[in-house]
Scaffold this motif. Structure first.
Motif, PDB file in Angstrom:
ATOM      1  N   GLN A  93      36.932  40.842 -81.128  1.00 51.68           N
ATOM      2  CA  GLN A  93      37.937  40.541 -82.145  1.00 51.68           C
ATOM      3  C   GLN A  93      37.805  39.077 -82.530  1.00 51.68           C
ATOM      4  OE1 GLN A  93      41.708  41.587 -80.437  1.00 51.68           O
ATOM      5  NE2 GLN A  93      41.369  43.807 -80.638  1.00 51.68           N
ATOM      6  N   GLY A  94      38.313  38.725 -83.676  1.00 53.75           N
ATOM      7  CA  GLY A  94      38.244  37.332 -84.100  1.00 53.75           C
ATOM      8  C   GLY A  94      36.953  37.043 -84.862  1.00 53.75           C
ATOM      9  N   ASN A  95      36.347  35.915 -84.552  1.00 51.28           N
ATOM     10  CA  ASN A  95      35.158  35.475 -85.282  1.00 51.28           C
ATOM     11  C   ASN A  95      33.911  36.213 -84.781  1.00 51.28           C
ATOM     12  OD1 ASN A  95      33.203  34.150 -86.721  1.00 51.28           O
ATOM     13  ND2 ASN A  95      33.875  32.084 -86.161  1.00 51.28           N
TER      14      ASN A  95
ATOM     15  N   LYS B 217      26.661  27.076 -88.819  1.00 53.67           N
ATOM     16  CA  LYS B 217      27.701  28.030 -89.224  1.00 53.67           C
ATOM     17  C   LYS B 217      28.745  28.218 -88.119  1.00 53.67           C
ATOM     18  CE  LYS B 217      26.787  29.529 -93.383  1.00 53.67           C
ATOM     19  NZ  LYS B 217      27.810  29.480 -94.459  1.00 53.67           N
ATOM     20  N   VAL B 218      28.300  28.344 -86.880  1.00 55.84           N
ATOM     21  CA  VAL B 218      29.233  28.554 -85.765  1.00 55.84           C
ATOM     22  C   VAL B 218      30.145  27.348 -85.587  1.00 55.84           C
ATOM     23  CG1 VAL B 218      29.366  28.802 -83.256  1.00 55.84           C
ATOM     24  CG2 VAL B 218      27.763  30.209 -84.556  1.00 55.84           C
TER      25      VAL B 218
ATOM     26  N   GLN C 114      24.846  38.165 -93.075  1.00 57.95           N
ATOM     27  CA  GLN C 114      25.878  39.156 -92.757  1.00 57.95           C
ATOM     28  C   GLN C 114      25.679  40.475 -93.507  1.00 57.95           C
ATOM     29  OE1 GLN C 114      29.974  37.518 -92.100  1.00 57.95           O
ATOM     30  NE2 GLN C 114      29.189  35.733 -93.177  1.00 57.95           N
TER      31      GLN C 114
ATOM     32  N   GLY D 212      31.038  25.421 -87.897  1.00 57.29           N
ATOM     33  CA  GLY D 212      31.789  25.180 -89.126  1.00 57.29           C
ATOM     34  C   GLY D 212      31.331  23.954 -89.878  1.00 57.29           C
TER      35      GLY D 212
ATOM     36  N   TYR E 276      31.271  37.016 -86.512  1.00 58.97           N
ATOM     37  CA  TYR E 276      30.035  36.452 -87.074  1.00 58.97           C
ATOM     38  C   TYR E 276      29.427  35.412 -86.134  1.00 58.97           C
ATOM     39  CZ  TYR E 276      27.000  33.939 -90.375  1.00 58.97           C
ATOM     40  OH  TYR E 276      25.939  33.334 -90.995  1.00 58.97           O
ATOM     41  N   SER E 277      30.243  34.520 -85.601  1.00 61.36           N
ATOM     42  CA  SER E 277      29.741  33.484 -84.691  1.00 61.36           C
ATOM     43  C   SER E 277      29.134  34.111 -83.446  1.00 61.36           C
ATOM     44  CB  SER E 277      30.869  32.528 -84.283  1.00 61.36           C
ATOM     45  OG  SER E 277      31.323  31.803 -85.389  1.00 61.36           O
ATOM     46  N   ARG E 278      29.822  35.136 -82.914  1.00 60.47           N
ATOM     47  CA  ARG E 278      29.321  35.788 -81.711  1.00 60.47           C
ATOM     48  C   ARG E 278      28.002  36.516 -81.998  1.00 60.47           C
ATOM     49  NH1 ARG E 278      29.296  34.927 -76.454  1.00 60.47           N
ATOM     50  NH2 ARG E 278      29.354  36.832 -75.210  1.00 60.47           N
TER      51      ARG E 278
END
Length: 1291
Positions: A710-712, A974-975, A672, A977, A714-716
């Protein structure tokens, strides 16, 4: 750095006769320049084993050694005869013939290690290859033939008898030492045909005198060569049928097969009957070659597989035993032995067909048979690739499955170049040597337009403008570059002083184009002016310019490749050559700019290589040598810019991953880091020595898309860029399964989701929908159209889907619709006995209408005696009618029915009931078997998909890590969790990779990025300590790294180590000493502790490995210093031995023996004072190998030797202990590690075997091991197999 990830194998050539052969579990076929060998594995699947490539011109014949399955011989137009070793994949003997080109080659039946070959007119030459080139002799009477020889065959039983087939249709027979007979039994074709050449001949294996011969027009005859006379002429069903090939069927006396040349009909014959016993339509295109092999029915199953298959001993038979029905193949077809036939077809297709089961065991439908001059990805779909070939066809491929999905009509002459229409027009423009320029409309399946402005001249290059879809440019041997509208309207003709070989549109200006000419110059033209003169002419090449390419990122920059072997970079704005790239040793043919990194350029050449260039300083970043001939086409897609496809004269297309060239970018995304280190302006990316930056249109669009989210976020980000960087095989499928596991809305799944591996919760629903679509074809009047499956085929497919889904009644009704009542009745009780009764009555009615006596048992079974009596009376069978009526009156029959049971464990189709635990275990086992199958084939991503299909994320991550798909594993972990050991392990291995990135980019601090990576995981103290200990830099730089990782300075580490020693914390003491300025203190204390533990009874490898691996992190420059000799020897010896124990525990069977041998070598040097001996190491290695062999062969030593081995093995396994690694047990298998190379051949330092796939080079620059061996070795032993004290880092 560049890794091969996919291979489209060449098709089989259709020009020469003996181009396929087989031996036991191997079969081979010849492409133009190489032999492709496929092998059956222990799971009874065939896969590409190796590619043998030494011939420089077309291979004419192949022959397998009947005495040795590991040897075969080839002959070629280059006048070479080569003997090969299949196992070692090397040349055993080579003969350069000085006479005529050898047309046929084979092995002498009477002498071992002896090859026979001949040209079209003879003589037959005998060569004892083991004795060298000078040991050739000619067979008497094997020359002065009146007609050219097409084929020759040695008699398998009669020593010294040879049969020859001739161009005029006759045969000759030579008996060594006896009288010969030439030109016998020429077929009488009258004046209908000038020539009726022999297309195939084979000696009858049961006779000394009979030979089976097929002629092009006359057909097949069985001849007596002694009489001489024709014993039998076999009648083909029509005059249009022609036999091109034939073969006797082993273990089936008098049975042979033939393949038609105009259609894919395989016919089965018996020598006693002139008409075929059976006709099998296997393919639409004609046969070229057949080769029969007996199927080995005794191949051992993998340990444990037999129990899964429920194999049991033969049961005792009694008078009440249930009869066993014969197989469906034998009941509905001629009963044949379990025999496989290698089939090659005129369209290049290759397959292995099982005659006993009447089905394909292996089939490659299509393949280019000659040079592939060009390849290009479809603009709107990065999964679709088009290729153009010397064979006159364009083929369209799905790069995910590596299968052909479309082929152009063909017969276009040589196709030199292709270009897709922009956007989604689904058309390709091509230029040829014969029919100028044409547009192929793929959707309509026809040639939509031809442009003939070049006249009869060959057209070498064509380009469809991507900024103006109405413009097409072409250039050719007539010296013109012609620009036209797609409707044929001429826009401009640019005259050149010689042939024009290359042209390209500028991506920045729709009116600007460039050409490459025979006069060695590059020209730039501007369409907006009416002039036909070039705006710029660039000179500098010393030979013709073949290819020109504009940079997609830097306006005004273009490159050119020439026959002088150089590539020149031109700046249009400066009117100058700004760089010359030298390195190729032959003419340059392929050129491709990367669409994201502005300085990356890829080239392909006649020197068989692909080179990656950094155009900032002209350095060659990497050279790839896997192709076996000239490299012509290079292409990538903007949506997947680091996946490269290449095409070659070796008739293959290879897919490559270039992600290693931009690895810092992927690492920054995972940790990141800000966008500034990922994406930047072109000027910053072009600065000398800077790390890679993305500057292209697609990457900027991805960032804009992410910024709007918006939201997560990082996953996207991980998901989008994962698809952007990684090769296509299963990546999109994997991420869609991740979405399903996360419970996201199914409406977000793509239309391609159902074509891949689906989650089990969607499987039955999607398959049911597919079955319904297949059924819909029965509503159509004319079926599915030209080339589509027939109605019958579609309904059969629908029925098979329904029965797999448990829809038994629907299956039955479809079978009835197909007229297959018996199949419907056989399973109808699975619905209910009432349904079975109803169906039986319907069948009885059908049979009565057909006036078929078979209605009787069905009427009786359903007690419909009234109908039966009427039927019998209508047929005049009064006595039978009376008998049935009497039985009906007495009503003394009972229909036995087995009551249906419901244990509560059944799963209804509508999913009302939950599946039982037993069925869940069965589902899990099925998915695991499929996953292992993909993994063994080098497809870890698809293997992970199989586990995710049942939401098994743990095993999915294991497969990705063991396949070294670390970025995918970390991203998915990571996505999802999953902050567990597996996700942390993937990140740990990525951190190891970061450490070495500074070697490629000196300005890049890979160690700091590695610290950032490790700080993403919990319990990271040991990994950070090892990272700091390994750091080779100045003390100030190391102390800064310590500070970033949360450790004291090097001097303070030494003080802390002393303190921990006083507290009795040996591990902590060693750790800080190794990180300090005095690591020798840590080695001395640590090695002493390890040796103490190893002298105790009952010690296990896990007791010492953590300490050893901490010591193994000592700085290399310290460890290799002569003052560390004793400590280094002891550390390397102990790491090798414990590595062997860990390899046994983790089932890294391929490196266990090598680790034991490495430990023995360290002990033998005599510098190591360790509790090990050469004798102990030898005994433990032998005990393990003996036990491991017995596990597979179920055989081994007996008596006292077995007892000794067993005791040693038990003691060894006590030290090994139980497997506790989060990765589980099993070998690593990197994507594409199974793919063979044509010419980049390396032998493994560990095993001496040829390396398949990517080779990992050791520190001496010469020794290499496979990437799978390197990964497994590094996971159990940090040090190099060369014993130098250097570590290896293959991650």
């Amino acid at each position: 750095m560049v890794k091969q990830v996919g291979l489209l194998a060449a098709g089989c050539q259709p020009w020469n006769n003996d181009v396929c052969a087989a031996s036991e579990d191997l079969f081979a076929y010849c492409a133009t320049l190489a032999v492709y060998i496929y092998q059956r594995d222990k799971f009874n699947e065939y896969s590409l084993h190796s590619i043998m490539s030494e011939h420089k011109k077309t291979i004419t014949s192949i022959g397998w050694n009947p005495r040795n399955k590991d040897q075969f011989v080839t002959a070629g137009v280059d006048n070479q005869v080569i003997v090969w070793d299949v196992v070692q994949q090397r040349v055993l003997g080579r003969l350069q013939t000085s006479k005529e080109t050898p047309r046929t080659v084979g092995w002498c039946s009477q002498e071992p290690d002896t090859v026979a070959f001949m040209g079209a007119c003879g003589p037959l030459v005998i060569w004892k290859y083991k004795q060298g080139e000078g040991t050739t002799s000619c067979v008497k009477d094997s020359h002065n033939f009146m007609s050219e020889v097409c084929q020759h065959r040695w008699h398998p039983k009669k020593t010294g008898r040879i049969g020859f087939g001739h161009q005029d249709g006759s045969i000759s027979v030579i008996n060594l030492g006896q009288k010969s007979h030439k030109h016998l039994l020429q077929p009488d074709t009258g004046e209908a045909y000038e020539e009726d050449r022999v297309t195939a001949l084979e000696w009858d294996p049961l006779s000394l005198d009979y030979i089976l011969v097929s002629n092009l027009h006359t057909g097949v005859r069985l001849l007596d060569t002694t009489a001489p006379s024709v014993i039998m002429t076999f009648q083909l069903p029509s005059a249009a049928a022609h036999v091109h090939t034939l073969s006797w069927m082993p273990n089936a006396p008098g049975i042979f097969i033939t393949g038609d040349s105009h259609s894919g009909v395989l016919r089965v014959w018996n020598v006693s009957k002139s008409t075929p016993l059976e006709n099998l339509k296997l393919k639409k295109t004609g046969f070229h070659c057949l080769y029969m092999i007996s199927e080995d029915q005794t191949a051992p199953l993998e340990p444990g597989l037999a129990s899964k298959c429920h194999l049991s001993p033969k049961s005792h038979l009694s008078s009440t035993s249930v009869a066993v029905a014969p197989s469906s193949s034998n009941s509905s077809h001629l009963a044949l032995p379990p025999t496989n036939v290698v089939c090659t077809f005129l369209d290049g297709g290759v397959g292995l067909y099982n005659m006993g089961h009447r089905k394909w065991k292996f089939l490659r439908e299509k393949g280019h048979m000659e040079t592939i001059f060009d390849c290009e990805f479809k603009p709107d779909d990065p999964d679709i690739l088009a290729t153009a070939s010397f064979d006159g066809t364009i083929k369209v491929w799905d790069v995910n499955t590596l299968t052909a999905i479309n082929t152009s009509p063909g017969n276009e002459g040589v196709i030199y170049c292709i270009s897709w229409a922009p956007a989604d027009l689904n058309c390709v423009v091509a230029c040829t040597s014969k029919h100028a320029v044409f547009i192929w409309d793929i959707g309509r399946g026809k040639i939509a337009k031809r442009f003939l402005e070049h006249g009869r001249a060959s057209v070498y290059s064509v380009a469809w403008s991507k900024k103006d879809s109405g413009r097409i440019m072409s250039c050719g041997a007539d010296g013109y570059c012609i620009v036209r509208q797609i409707d044929g309207t001429l826009i401009q003709k640019y005259k050149h002083p010689g042939a024009v070989f290359g042209c390209d549109w500028s991506p920045h200006n729709k009116d600007m184009l460039a050409t490459g000419c025979e006069d060695k110059n590059v020209r730039v033209y501007y369409l907006a002016t009416s002039q036909d003169q070039a705006l710029k002419v660039f000179s500098g090449h010393s030979s013709k310019v073949f290819r020109v390419r504009w940079s997609p990122l830097r306006e005004g920059i273009l490159c050119s490749g020439s026959d002088d072997g150089s590539i020149r970079i031109w700046d249009y704005t400066q009117e100058a050559c700004v760089n010359v790239l030298s390195g190729h040793t032959a003419p340059v043919r392929g050129l491709l700019w990367n669409s994201e990194v502005p300085y990356l350029l890829i080239s392909g050449s006649w020197d068989y290589s692909i080179r990656i260039w950094d155009t900032r300083d002209g350095a060659c970043v990497d050279t790839v040598l896997d192709h076996g001939a000239d490299v012509y086409g290079l292409t990538s897609h903007p949506s997947r810019p680091f996946v490269l496809a290449s095409s070659s004269r070796d008739s293959t297309v290879r897919i490559w991953s270039l992600t290693s060239l931009v690895q810092p970018i992927e690492m920054h995304l995972i940790v990141q880091h800000p966008w500034e280190v990922v994406i930047g302006p072109i000027d910053r990316a072009m600065s000398q020595g800077s790390i890679p930056l993305l500057t292209g249109k697609v990457s900027k669009e991805l960032v804009q898309q992410i910024d709007r989210l918006q939201g997560n976020v990082y996953s996207r980000t991980l998901r989008l860029f994962s698809k952007f960087f990684t090769h296509p095989a299963g990546t999109s499928n994997l991420w869609e399964l991740v979405s399903v596991v996360m419970g996201l809305d199914d409406s977000l799944l793509s239309t391609n989701y159902s074509k891949g591996i689906m989650h089990v919760r969607h499987l039955s629903r999607v398959m049911a929908s597919e079955a319904q679509q297949l059924e819909m074809i029965k509503m159509a009047k004319f079926g599915g159209g030209i080339g589509a499956p027939t109605k019958e085929d579609s309904l059969k497919s629908a029925a098979q889907l329904h029965i797999k889904l448990g829809n038994i009644q629907r299956y039955c009704e479809l079978m009835v619709g197909l007229g297959q009542w018996e199949k419907a009745l056989a399973v109808s009780p699975g619905v209910s006995m009432e349904y079975w009764t109803s169906l039986s009555k319907r069948y009885a009615d059908f049979l009565i209408r057909e006036d078929n006596d078979s209605a009787l048992p069905f009427c009786m079974a359903t007690r419909d005696t009234s109908k039966l009596v009427h039927f019998l009376i209508s047929k005049g069978q009064m006595k039978d009618a009376l008998l049935v009526a009497q039985v009906s009156c007495e009503d003394d029959r009972e229909i036995s029915q087995t009551p249906s049971s419901n244990s509560g464990n059944c799963v209804h189709v509508n999913g009302v009931e939950e599946p039982s635990q037993e069925k869940l275990q069965l589902l899990s086992w099925a998915c695991e078997e499929l996953a292992d199958s993909y993994f063994r084939k080098g497809c870890p991503t698809l293997s992970a998909c199989c586990h995710l299909a049942i939401s098994d994320t743990q095993n999915a991550l294991r497969k990705l890590i063991r396949g070294n798909e670390l970025e995918l594993a970390a991203s998915i972990g990571k996505v999802l969790g999953k902050e567990d050991l597996l996700t942390h392990l993937a990140i740990e291995f990525l951190a190891r990779r970061c450490e070495d990135l500074g070697k490629c980019w000196p300005s890049f601090n890979g160690r700091e990025l590695a610290v950032d990576m490790l700080q993403m995981i919990s319990d990271n103290d040991l990994q950070l300590a090892q990272l700091c200990a390994r750091c080779a830099a100045s003390m100030d730089e190391i102390n800064l790294l310590h500070n970033k990782a949360g450790f004291p300075s090097m001097d303070e580490c030494a003080i802390k180590a002393e303190k921990l020693l006083g507290q009795g914390d040996i591990f902590g003491c060693v750790k800080f000493y190794i990180m300090s300025t005095t690591p020798e203190q840590g080695l001395q204390i640590g090695l002493q502790k390890v040796k103490e533990v190893m002298l105790r009874d009952g010690w296990k490898v896990d007791d010492v490995v953590p300490l050893l691996h901490m010591m193994a992190a000592v700085k290399t420059e310290k460890l290799v210093h002569h003052t560390f000799d004793r400590w280094r020897s002891e550390l390397l010896c102990l790491c090798a031995y414990t590595g062997a124990l860990l390899a046994i525990k983790r089932q890294y069977d391929g490196i266990v023996a090598a680790l034991f041998q490495h430990a023995q070598k360290m002990v033998r040097k005599g510098k190591a004072d360790v509790p090990l001996s050469e004798e102990l190491l030898e005994k433990e290695c032998q005990a393990w190998m003996s036990h491991n062999t017995q596990a597979y062969t179920r055989s081994g030593p007996s008596g006292e030797a077995a007892s000794v081995d067993s005791d040693i093995y038990l003691a060894l396994m006590e030290k090994v202990g139980e497997e506790n690694s989060p990765l589980g047990a099993g070998p690593d298998c990197v994507a594409s590690s199974h793919l063979p190379s044509h010419s980049d051949v390396h032998m493994s330092y560990l095993t001496g075997k040829r390396i398949q796939g990517h080779a990992f080079f050791l520190e001496d620059g010469n020794s290499a091991i496979s990437i799978n061996e390197a990964l497994m070795w590094a996971k159990v032993n940090p040090f190099s197999p060369l014993g130098s004290g250097l570590r290896i880092n293959p991650f």
